[in-house]
Write an enzyme that holds these catalytic residues in place. Structure first.
Site, short mmCIF file in Angstrom:
data_model
loop_
_atom_site.label_atom_id
_atom_site.label_comp_id
_atom_site.label_asym_id
_atom_site.label_seq_id
_atom_site.Cartn_x
_atom_site.Cartn_y
_atom_site.Cartn_z
N GLN A 198 22.38 4.76 -2.29
CA GLN A 198 21.39 4.58 -1.23
C GLN A 198 21.88 5.17 0.08
O GLN A 198 21.10 5.72 0.86
CB GLN A 198 21.07 3.09 -1.05
CG GLN A 198 20.41 2.47 -2.26
CD GLN A 198 19.19 3.25 -2.71
OE1 GLN A 198 18.18 3.34 -2.00
NE2 GLN A 198 19.28 3.85 -3.88
N HIS A 254 20.92 8.71 1.13
CA HIS A 254 19.54 9.00 1.47
C HIS A 254 19.37 9.38 2.94
O HIS A 254 18.66 10.31 3.29
CB HIS A 254 18.64 7.78 1.21
CG HIS A 254 18.04 7.76 -0.15
ND1 HIS A 254 17.17 8.71 -0.61
CD2 HIS A 254 18.18 6.87 -1.16
CE1 HIS A 254 16.79 8.41 -1.84
NE2 HIS A 254 17.40 7.31 -2.21
N GLU A 267 14.88 -4.08 -0.42
CA GLU A 267 14.02 -3.16 -1.19
C GLU A 267 14.47 -3.12 -2.65
O GLU A 267 13.69 -3.32 -3.56
CB GLU A 267 14.10 -1.77 -0.56
CG GLU A 267 13.31 -0.71 -1.31
CD GLU A 267 13.57 0.68 -0.77
OE1 GLU A 267 12.78 1.59 -1.11
OE2 GLU A 267 14.56 0.88 -0.04
N HIS A 268 15.75 -2.82 -2.88
CA HIS A 268 16.34 -2.82 -4.21
C HIS A 268 17.38 -3.93 -4.30
O HIS A 268 18.20 -4.08 -3.39
CB HIS A 268 17.06 -1.50 -4.51
CG HIS A 268 16.21 -0.28 -4.34
ND1 HIS A 268 16.21 0.46 -3.16
CD2 HIS A 268 15.35 0.34 -5.18
CE1 HIS A 268 15.38 1.49 -3.31
NE2 HIS A 268 14.85 1.44 -4.52
N ASP A 292 14.47 4.70 -9.91
CA ASP A 292 13.98 5.79 -9.07
C ASP A 292 13.20 6.83 -9.87
O ASP A 292 12.23 7.40 -9.39
CB ASP A 292 15.15 6.50 -8.37
CG ASP A 292 15.48 5.87 -7.04
OD1 ASP A 292 14.71 5.01 -6.57
OD2 ASP A 292 16.53 6.24 -6.46
N HIS A 306 -29.11 -19.08 9.41
CA HIS A 306 -28.47 -19.28 8.11
C HIS A 306 -29.09 -20.48 7.40
O HIS A 306 -29.42 -20.42 6.21
CB HIS A 306 -26.96 -19.51 8.29
CG HIS A 306 -26.16 -18.27 8.49
ND1 HIS A 306 -26.35 -17.44 9.56
CD2 HIS A 306 -25.15 -17.72 7.75
CE1 HIS A 306 -25.49 -16.43 9.48
NE2 HIS A 306 -24.76 -16.58 8.39
#
Length: 427
Positions: free
Chosen positions: A251, A254, A319-320, A353, A412
């Site tokens: 990660q 990235h 996230e992961h 992924d 109504h």
């Protein structure tokens, strides 16, 4: 890699792509220009920002054929198999419309309808992300979306990367345009002479793409404004330090703002992983990026026990999440917040992924507390269905009218009461 006690927990949250005033102004100007001048604005902006003058934005069948000619057959086969895995997984998410009849004759239900059209943004330029193509388009196709439009910035030769075009073809996308940046988002949202507007836009991009998606939201739907990638690993002393370190770095490479965290009750593992990260960093092609990420957002948290480690993970809502413990499945039920959960030493994050099947478009920045991975539901909408019987209205009409008058909505109430009056007069 820094080791600290969990009492010094640093939040995984980082500033989302909010941009500065100059960037926001540029995006608003680009969107306004595309809305006013259409294709002419796209051509001008593509030449200015991407350095290429295009006579046509459309990707041709010849370009797709050329992309296949450039790729080795082994890669094409891998893409094909990955696409099938992703399709099979998402097909299990499909839900049917339903209706139920009550004793008084009332029928209520839910009608599920796919969106008419979706635009998918695929980052490009100097990089190629065929996995983004598969993950964003296949769930939409499974959901029943009839029109999928893919946009991606061209390179200096006016082409899209061959792997991206191969992935698009294998996924089943037929409408592809060579346009990127905020101008592509504007075209998808509002339409031009060539690119007709869509109902929803998905896919990652740079700060200008993120700001443009935020700007057009409301006129069209969007998937999310995602932050930098992140991974948290929950491990005990049965985990291998070299494998944990490799996953943290997967990660970190990235983005300098990517976040990599190990949470463990094992001091010995913490120390071994810290050493391994430094050793493996030297082997990476993207060493500078990964090193900055690890220095700024990499942490190893040592907890007093596994329960404290699990609670730390739930606070991070990553996230992961990888669970690398002796009895990993036994811990799964205790995990409340994570975008994707990888169980066991062979379920390294890159498996998700690219190939396993679940979507890799995941909530970041702690938003896994309340949101989910991209899925089939994101490409469908739900309509309530109500058929009220005469018997039901007679039973409940006065209650409904009373409710309306409490809210001060006389019309109504009268809309119900006029029907009650007419029913009584006919019986």
């Amino acid at each position: 890699m820094k080791i600290q006690q969990v009492t010094d927990l640093v939040s995984i949250k980082r500033s989302i792509e909010s941009g500065n005033d100059e960037q926001k102004t540029v995006v608003k100007e680009i969107i306004a220009k595309v809305r006013r001048f259409g294709d002419a604005a796209l051509k001008e902006l593509t030449e200015k920002l991407d350095g290429v003058c295009l006579s046509s934005f459309s990707v041709t069948e010849e370009e797709i054929a050329d992309a296949y000619a450039q790729m080795d057959t082994r890669f094409v086969s891998i893409v094909r198999e990955a696409a099938e895995n992703i399709r099979t997984y998402h097909e299990k998410q499909l839900r049917p419309s339903w209706m139920t009849t009550q004793e008084n004759g009332t029928i209520i239900g839910q009608k599920i309808t796919p969106l008419d059209s979706v635009g998918v943004y695929v980052p490009g330029g100097t990089a190629a992300y065929p996995s983004s193509v598969l993950m964003n388009t296949i769930p939409a196709l499974v959901a029943g979306v009839k029109r999928i439009v893919m946009v991606s910035p061209p390179n200096r030769e006016g082409k899209l990367p061959a792997p991206v075009l191969v992935a698009a073809k294998e996924a089943g996308v037929h409408e592809i345009y060579k346009v990127g940046g905020a101008q592509a988002i504007a075209a998808l949202a509002y339409g031009t002479e060539t690119i007709h507007a869509v109902d929803k836009i998905t896919g990652p991009g740079n700060i200008y793409v993120a700001l443009a998606k935020r700007e057009v939201f409301g006129d069209v739907d969007i998937d999310m404004i995602a932050g930098p990638s992140e991974i948290a690993i929950l491990a005990d002393d049965t985990a291998r330090a070299d494998e944990v370190a490799a996953d943290l770095l997967s990660q970190a490479e990235h983005d300098p703002r990517a976040c990599s965290i190990l949470v463990t009750p094992s001091q010995a593992l913490a120390e071994a992983v810290s050493i391994e990260v430094e050793r493996q960093l030297k082997l990476l092609l993207r060493q500078d990026i990964a090193a900055r990420s690890i220095a700024d957002y990499g942490r190893i948290y040592v907890t007093s026990n596994m329960d404290e480690a699990i609670e730390t993970i739930n606070q991070l809502a990553p996230e992961h999440l990888e669970i690398l413990t002796e009895k990993a499945f036994e811990l799964l039920g205790k995990i409340r917040h994570a975008g994707a959960i990888f169980i066991g030493r062979y379920s390294t994050e890159p498996v998700g992924d690219y190939f396993a099947g679940p979507n890799h478009v995941l909530p970041t920045n702690g938003t896994a507390r309340f949101s989910s991975p991209l899925n089939v539901d994101d490409f469908q909408k739900k309509s309530s269905v109500i058929f009220y019987s005469e018997k039901a209205l007679m039973e409940n009409g006065e209650k409904i009218a009373k409710f309306a008058r409490v809210e001060g909505l006389e019309a109504h109430a009268r809309a119900v009461e006029i029907r009650l009056k007419n029913i009584r007069e006919t019986h």
